[in-house]
Design a protein around this motif. Sequence first.
Motif, short mmCIF file in Angstrom:
data_model
loop_
_atom_site.label_atom_id
_atom_site.label_comp_id
_atom_site.label_asym_id
_atom_site.label_seq_id
_atom_site.Cartn_x
_atom_site.Cartn_y
_atom_site.Cartn_z
N ASP A 114 -19.43 -13.38 48.64
CA ASP A 114 -20.88 -13.45 48.50
C ASP A 114 -21.57 -13.12 49.81
N THR A 117 -21.74 -9.44 49.92
CA THR A 117 -22.81 -8.94 49.05
C THR A 117 -24.16 -9.06 49.73
N ALA A 158 -25.24 -10.64 43.60
CA ALA A 158 -26.13 -9.47 43.55
C ALA A 158 -27.33 -9.75 42.65
N LEU A 180 -27.00 -1.30 45.96
CA LEU A 180 -25.93 -2.29 45.91
C LEU A 180 -24.73 -1.78 45.12
N ARG A 184 -22.24 0.56 48.02
CA ARG A 184 -21.55 -0.64 48.52
C ARG A 184 -20.32 -0.30 49.35
#
Length: 241
Positions: A114, A117, A158, A180, A184
């Motif tokens: 996370d 992200t 996300a 995203l 990524r």
Amino acid sequence: MSLDQPSRRAFLAGSVVTVGAGGAYYLTRSDETAHDISPSIHSSNETSALAVDLAGKPIVGSPGAPLELYYWTDFQCPFCEQFERETFPDLVRKYVNTGDVRVVVITIPYFGADSMTAAVASKCVWEQVRDDEPSVYWDWHAAVFEQQGEKNSGWASAENLLEYTRSVSGVDADAIEPCLADQRSELETEINADVDRARSIGVTGTPTFVVFDPETETAGSLVGAQPLERFDEAIDRIEDA
């Protein structure tokens, strides 16, 4: 190179109080929050004298500031959130807004998936706003920290990051979503390079700070959610070195 290795080119051993993240000091508390400050923000495509690639990183303060403060952070890091809430506003007011220090913000995924992200989302937002409205990045940055929950509980997924983004005026969440997804891998490569550089100079946790004078190539480090007094000490010692 270790952060406490004695070297004029790198870091002045013993010149700055270094405290582990679990042993932070809380001697002062600002009445402001990160949302209450509006620092100038700029971008750069240079590699700094500390061998940090500045491309893709928000730089808070004047490009001509004589001192640099490198700030390694993670949106899931509770001590980073505490620093942003308790110390950063005072630091900006005392040193950044006066043109004495510029802050290079380096987001790394210290706490896992996370965190990665969130770091990718940060790069997507900065890429979108840096040329036209760079100050908007700070509103987004502060909004995400204000939403911080338990590490890896999903608050920084996300989907949730996009929801927070929709609340920030000036950032197009609909444009962040494909970034995203589609960019990524590319952005993770950039972030992993930041991680490798951080490790090479001894950064092992967040928040970590390095105060650096490019002219004399002297520096000192601080670790943890330090109060303004510790930054005063670090800056004074680098200036006097």
